[in-house]
Design a protein around this motif. Structure first.
Motif, PDB file in Angstrom:
ATOM      1  N   ASP A 157      19.262   7.822   3.898  1.00 28.39           N
ATOM      2  CA  ASP A 157      18.208   8.587   3.225  1.00 28.39           C
ATOM      3  C   ASP A 157      17.220   7.663   2.514  1.00 28.39           C
ATOM      4  O   ASP A 157      16.006   7.905   2.522  1.00 28.39           O
ATOM      5  CB  ASP A 157      18.813   9.572   2.221  1.00 28.39           C
ATOM      6  N   THR A 158      17.739   6.603   1.909  1.00 29.05           N
ATOM      7  CA  THR A 158      16.882   5.643   1.214  1.00 29.05           C
ATOM      8  C   THR A 158      15.926   4.966   2.194  1.00 29.05           C
ATOM      9  O   THR A 158      14.723   4.848   1.927  1.00 29.05           O
ATOM     10  CB  THR A 158      17.729   4.578   0.488  1.00 29.05           C
ATOM     11  N   VAL A 159      16.453   4.527   3.337  1.00 31.91           N
ATOM     12  CA  VAL A 159      15.611   3.848   4.333  1.00 31.91           C
ATOM     13  C   VAL A 159      14.558   4.800   4.887  1.00 31.91           C
ATOM     14  O   VAL A 159      13.386   4.435   5.028  1.00 31.91           O
ATOM     15  CB  VAL A 159      16.480   3.239   5.460  1.00 31.91           C
ATOM     16  N   ILE A 160      14.946   6.040   5.174  1.00 31.79           N
ATOM     17  CA  ILE A 160      13.981   7.024   5.677  1.00 31.79           C
ATOM     18  C   ILE A 160      12.870   7.242   4.649  1.00 31.79           C
ATOM     19  O   ILE A 160      11.680   7.286   4.991  1.00 31.79           O
ATOM     20  CB  ILE A 160      14.684   8.345   6.051  1.00 31.79           C
ATOM     21  N   SER A 161      13.251   7.332   3.389  1.00 24.73           N
ATOM     22  CA  SER A 161      12.263   7.503   2.316  1.00 24.73           C
ATOM     23  C   SER A 161      11.333   6.288   2.231  1.00 24.73           C
ATOM     24  O   SER A 161      10.117   6.435   2.040  1.00 24.73           O
ATOM     25  CB  SER A 161      12.979   7.721   0.984  1.00 24.73           C
ATOM     26  N   LEU A 162      11.885   5.093   2.369  1.00 24.68           N
ATOM     27  CA  LEU A 162      11.066   3.879   2.332  1.00 24.68           C
ATOM     28  C   LEU A 162      10.098   3.831   3.511  1.00 24.68           C
ATOM     29  O   LEU A 162       8.935   3.437   3.353  1.00 24.68           O
ATOM     30  CB  LEU A 162      11.959   2.634   2.326  1.00 24.68           C
ATOM     31  N   VAL A 163      10.554   4.238   4.688  1.00 27.43           N
ATOM     32  CA  VAL A 163       9.676   4.251   5.864  1.00 27.43           C
ATOM     33  C   VAL A 163       8.531   5.241   5.652  1.00 27.43           C
ATOM     34  O   VAL A 163       7.367   4.932   5.922  1.00 27.43           O
ATOM     35  CB  VAL A 163      10.469   4.581   7.143  1.00 27.43           C
ATOM     36  N   LYS A 164       8.842   6.429   5.134  1.00 28.36           N
ATOM     37  CA  LYS A 164       7.793   7.423   4.869  1.00 28.36           C
ATOM     38  C   LYS A 164       6.806   6.900   3.821  1.00 28.36           C
ATOM     39  O   LYS A 164       5.600   7.061   3.951  1.00 28.36           O
ATOM     40  CB  LYS A 164       8.408   8.734   4.395  1.00 28.36           C
ATOM     41  N   GLY A 165       7.331   6.267   2.774  1.00 25.54           N
ATOM     42  CA  GLY A 165       6.463   5.702   1.738  1.00 25.54           C
ATOM     43  C   GLY A 165       5.584   4.591   2.284  1.00 25.54           C
ATOM     44  O   GLY A 165       4.403   4.497   1.947  1.00 25.54           O
ATOM     45  N   GLY A 166       6.145   3.740   3.158  1.00 24.25           N
ATOM     46  CA  GLY A 166       5.366   2.667   3.771  1.00 24.25           C
ATOM     47  C   GLY A 166       4.256   3.215   4.645  1.00 24.25           C
ATOM     48  O   GLY A 166       3.123   2.725   4.620  1.00 24.25           O
ATOM     49  N   ALA A 167       4.564   4.270   5.409  1.00 23.18           N
ATOM     50  CA  ALA A 167       3.544   4.894   6.255  1.00 23.18           C
ATOM     51  C   ALA A 167       2.437   5.504   5.392  1.00 23.18           C
ATOM     52  O   ALA A 167       1.248   5.415   5.730  1.00 23.18           O
ATOM     53  CB  ALA A 167       4.180   5.960   7.140  1.00 23.18           C
ATOM     54  N   ALA A 168       2.812   6.104   4.274  1.00 19.03           N
ATOM     55  CA  ALA A 168       1.810   6.680   3.368  1.00 19.03           C
ATOM     56  C   ALA A 168       0.919   5.581   2.778  1.00 19.03           C
ATOM     57  O   ALA A 168      -0.299   5.765   2.638  1.00 19.03           O
ATOM     58  CB  ALA A 168       2.489   7.471   2.257  1.00 19.03           C
ATOM     59  N   MET A 169       1.513   4.439   2.423  1.00 17.52           N
ATOM     60  CA  MET A 169       0.716   3.327   1.892  1.00 17.52           C
ATOM     61  C   MET A 169      -0.272   2.832   2.935  1.00 17.52           C
ATOM     62  O   MET A 169      -1.447   2.615   2.629  1.00 17.52           O
ATOM     63  CB  MET A 169       1.623   2.160   1.466  1.00 17.52           C
ATOM     64  N   ILE A 170       0.200   2.667   4.159  1.00 18.60           N
ATOM     65  CA  ILE A 170      -0.661   2.189   5.233  1.00 18.60           C
ATOM     66  C   ILE A 170      -1.763   3.205   5.512  1.00 18.60           C
ATOM     67  O   ILE A 170      -2.896   2.839   5.821  1.00 18.60           O
ATOM     68  CB  ILE A 170       0.174   1.898   6.495  1.00 18.60           C
ATOM     69  N   GLY A 171      -1.467   4.477   5.343  1.00 21.16           N
ATOM     70  CA  GLY A 171      -2.434   5.544   5.585  1.00 21.16           C
ATOM     71  C   GLY A 171      -3.446   5.739   4.470  1.00 21.16           C
ATOM     72  O   GLY A 171      -4.181   6.727   4.478  1.00 21.16           O
ATOM     73  N   GLY A 172      -3.492   4.867   3.489  1.00 20.44           N
ATOM     74  CA  GLY A 172      -4.490   4.956   2.425  1.00 20.44           C
ATOM     75  C   GLY A 172      -3.908   5.120   1.035  1.00 20.44           C
ATOM     76  O   GLY A 172      -4.623   5.032   0.046  1.00 20.44           O
ATOM     77  N   GLY A 173      -2.608   5.341   0.929  1.00 24.94           N
ATOM     78  CA  GLY A 173      -1.985   5.507  -0.383  1.00 24.94           C
ATOM     79  C   GLY A 173      -2.019   4.253  -1.238  1.00 24.94           C
ATOM     80  O   GLY A 173      -1.855   4.318  -2.452  1.00 24.94           O
ATOM     81  N   TYR A 174      -2.238   3.100  -0.603  1.00 26.21           N
ATOM     82  CA  TYR A 174      -2.310   1.844  -1.346  1.00 26.21           C
ATOM     83  C   TYR A 174      -3.416   1.870  -2.397  1.00 26.21           C
ATOM     84  O   TYR A 174      -3.348   1.156  -3.390  1.00 26.21           O
ATOM     85  CB  TYR A 174      -2.515   0.663  -0.393  1.00 26.21           C
ATOM     86  N   LEU A 175      -4.439   2.687  -2.204  1.00 26.09           N
ATOM     87  CA  LEU A 175      -5.534   2.749  -3.178  1.00 26.09           C
ATOM     88  C   LEU A 175      -5.039   3.227  -4.544  1.00 26.09           C
ATOM     89  O   LEU A 175      -5.609   2.865  -5.570  1.00 26.09           O
ATOM     90  CB  LEU A 175      -6.653   3.650  -2.672  1.00 26.09           C
ATOM     91  N   GLN A 176      -3.981   4.023  -4.565  1.00 25.06           N
ATOM     92  CA  GLN A 176      -3.436   4.498  -5.837  1.00 25.06           C
ATOM     93  C   GLN A 176      -2.816   3.359  -6.642  1.00 25.06           C
ATOM     94  O   GLN A 176      -2.649   3.474  -7.861  1.00 25.06           O
ATOM     95  CB  GLN A 176      -2.408   5.608  -5.604  1.00 25.06           C
ATOM     96  N   LEU A 177      -2.467   2.262  -5.975  1.00 23.21           N
ATOM     97  CA  LEU A 177      -1.893   1.105  -6.677  1.00 23.21           C
ATOM     98  C   LEU A 177      -2.912   0.453  -7.611  1.00 23.21           C
ATOM     99  O   LEU A 177      -2.543  -0.262  -8.540  1.00 23.21           O
ATOM    100  CB  LEU A 177      -1.388   0.060  -5.672  1.00 23.21           C
TER     101      LEU A 177
END
Length: 184
Positions: A157-177
């Protein structure tokens, strides 16, 4: 020039830590304002001239029209939801410029930085064909992965969550950082 060797220049709308500098009015201070050591490279835009100023920490500055690094400058800080982040960026820059201890950037905690690194690593692994189990084995070791049934494993579950989070970052979520999280 390699993308790794170039400075990334952000819009002040995307990154509140970009310091907007304008010509300083004479009536604002009793003491003469010091001019900045001019950065080597400026990039012009409709907003003004962008540059990265390195005085111990790299800070992106935006010289508004009429501003010159060789003349006294004042920081322009809009009074909006990002004001505190902009003030913090100005304090870090001012302290570095005057060779004083620089407080850390508080936009991300140590735990958030660690999770971001894991998200990017998992996204990279998935992009290169690794399964969730392969990624978990690389992170946690074979012994930990085989000690529990994989389908019900918390590590899965942790790895799946990390993969989803990584995809969100690549999709533009990095701007929130670039922004401080606001508490509701």
């Amino acid at each position: 020039m390699s993308a790794l060797a170039q400075d990334v220049l952000w819009s002040p709308l995307a990154d509140p830590a970009v310091l907007a500098l304008a010509p300083s009015p004479d009536f604002l201070s009793f003491e003469p304002s010091t001019a900045l050591a001019a950065p080597a490279v400026y990039r012009d835009s409709p907003q003004g001239s962008h540059a990265v100023h390195d005085s111990g920490i790299a800070t992106q500055i935006l010289l508004l029209p009429g501003g010159k690094a060789s003349r006294p400058l004042a920081a322009l800080i809009p009074l909006d939801s990002q004001t505190l982040g902009r003030v913090e960026a100005l304090v870090r820059f001012w302290r570095a410029y005057h060779k004083r201890p620089v407080p850390p950037d508080t936009r991300m905690t140590t735990q958030q930085r660690r999770r971001l690194r894991l998200m990017i690593r998992t996204a990279d692994g998935r992009a290169n064909g690794a399964s969730y189990r392969d990624i978990a084995t690389a992170f946690y070791g074979t012994e930990r992965i085989t000690s529990n049934p994989w389908k019900t494993s918390a590590l899965r579950d942790t790895v799946i969550s990390l993969v989803k989070g990584g995809a969100a970052m690549i999709g533009g979520g990095y701007l929130q950082l670039l922004r401080h999280r606001r508490r509701s």
